[in-house]
Scaffold this motif. Sequence first.
Motif, mmCIF file in Angstrom:
data_model
loop_
_atom_site.group_PDB
_atom_site.id
_atom_site.type_symbol
_atom_site.label_atom_id
_atom_site.label_comp_id
_atom_site.label_asym_id
_atom_site.label_seq_id
_atom_site.Cartn_x
_atom_site.Cartn_y
_atom_site.Cartn_z
ATOM 1 N N VAL A 274 0.865 -0.990 -0.260
ATOM 2 C CA VAL A 274 -0.043 0.481 -0.369
ATOM 3 C C VAL A 274 0.907 1.300 -0.476
ATOM 4 C CG1 VAL A 274 -1.743 1.195 0.894
ATOM 5 C CG2 VAL A 274 -1.833 -0.966 1.061
ATOM 6 N N PHE A 275 0.740 2.366 -0.974
ATOM 7 C CA PHE A 275 1.313 3.285 -0.981
ATOM 8 C C PHE A 275 0.287 4.479 -0.891
ATOM 9 C CE2 PHE A 275 0.814 2.243 -4.907
ATOM 10 C CZ PHE A 275 0.974 3.141 -5.948
ATOM 11 N N ASN A 276 0.306 5.416 -0.322
ATOM 12 C CA ASN A 276 -0.469 6.559 -0.396
ATOM 13 C C ASN A 276 0.803 8.021 -1.070
ATOM 14 O OD1 ASN A 276 0.247 10.100 1.102
ATOM 15 N ND2 ASN A 276 -1.687 9.072 0.890
ATOM 16 N N VAL A 277 0.384 8.966 -2.134
ATOM 17 C CA VAL A 277 0.818 9.954 -2.951
ATOM 18 C C VAL A 277 0.871 11.229 -1.411
ATOM 19 C CG1 VAL A 277 0.250 11.444 -5.228
ATOM 20 C CG2 VAL A 277 -0.322 9.457 -5.277
ATOM 21 N N PRO A 278 1.957 11.959 -1.268
ATOM 22 C CA PRO A 278 2.650 12.552 -0.645
ATOM 23 C C PRO A 278 1.692 13.618 -1.054
ATOM 24 C CG PRO A 278 4.476 11.268 -1.109
ATOM 25 C CD PRO A 278 3.481 11.017 -1.561
ATOM 26 N N GLY A 279 1.033 14.109 0.816
ATOM 27 C CA GLY A 279 0.312 15.345 0.328
ATOM 28 C C GLY A 279 -1.348 15.615 -0.422
#
Length: 380
Positions: A274-279
């Motif tokens: 799982v990864f998140n796009v920063p901001g």
Amino acid sequence: MKIRTILFAGIPGMVLWVLLYSMPVAAQSNPFGNALIPDMIADASIQEIDGTFYCYATTDGYDAGLSTSGPPVVWKSKDFVHWSFSGICFPSAAGQVYWAPSKVIAANGKYYLYPTVNGYMYAAVSDSPEGPFHLAKGADAFIKPYSANTLLRSRSSKAPAGIDAEVFRDDDKKHYLFWQLRHAARLEEDMVTVDTNVVTLQTPHSGYSEGPIFFKRKGIYYFLYTLGGDEKYQYAYVSGSASPLGPFDTPKGNDIIATTNYERQIFGPGHGCVFNVPGTDDYYFAYLEYGRGSTNRQTYVNKLRFREDGTIQPVDLTMAGVGALHKVKYDVPKRIKQVTASSFRTELKINPAKDSSFRRVEYFAPSFARGTCLYIGIIC
């Protein structure tokens, strides 16, 4: 019927498993969708660093099961659509069985990576997220079956068992290591010493588990773990707010968030990340699709969605891809005029391993490779 296999330029022996009919390039719908990377990869760890997406993964497609793997590379992309890599990112691990690298962790002015090599977890370090990496402990060389430089240490004559490292950095800058069979422990500030107080995270489902995923969102810790394997791969999860080491609660309703979708013929969504796009509050779930059998796998990405109470919705698994996550201006794509190949292979029949309903015959056409001329030896 003959199908062509394209080789990567500059990486001897590395096969890009885009298989092509020996016929003119023509538009054709790809029944296997839009895999993230134009190669066979599994166990992907994806993150964005300073505007660039990095994908660390196992390289598949060598037709020898778990006895081999491709070389260690890190794929890079500015927009999440166009991917490339620049040689081997972990030179001493080339030629070894290289599996399941973690995301990189920035600490102590360096970048740390935790792959499984020859069946054991190691810590590697580099000045850059794209390498070159070298072993963070001891001489930069691998000894089979394992050396004293493994990440885990054994207190007995037994081997330091454990694969599939996942490292999480909490808001207080403390680090935690998660691995196979729901094991977890603190990782010391040197990033190579694992606390001897190892815990087994309590989950409602027992049995074998690998490919752990751990992240934090809006004060809630999420631990995702696999169930089963092969075409029966699934992902379940628990969550909590006390500590990365638990305790965790089983969410109300469905805690299985990824499982085979028979209607869409997506089998065994397994080891991913799982990864998140920063901001942003945009989260994505990457998973390998087992339908190619054994260690011939590809990776797909879908949006991860949450309910108001923080629970995770079951993932709407598709092979369509999520498209560009950043806008990047490129030159107008060139039209493919000619495709060449160095070897041939017939259509590939995949037999079921655990799900008797699974039947698939793999085939590919030249149009499936459109958009990949940046990476493979074709004439544009």
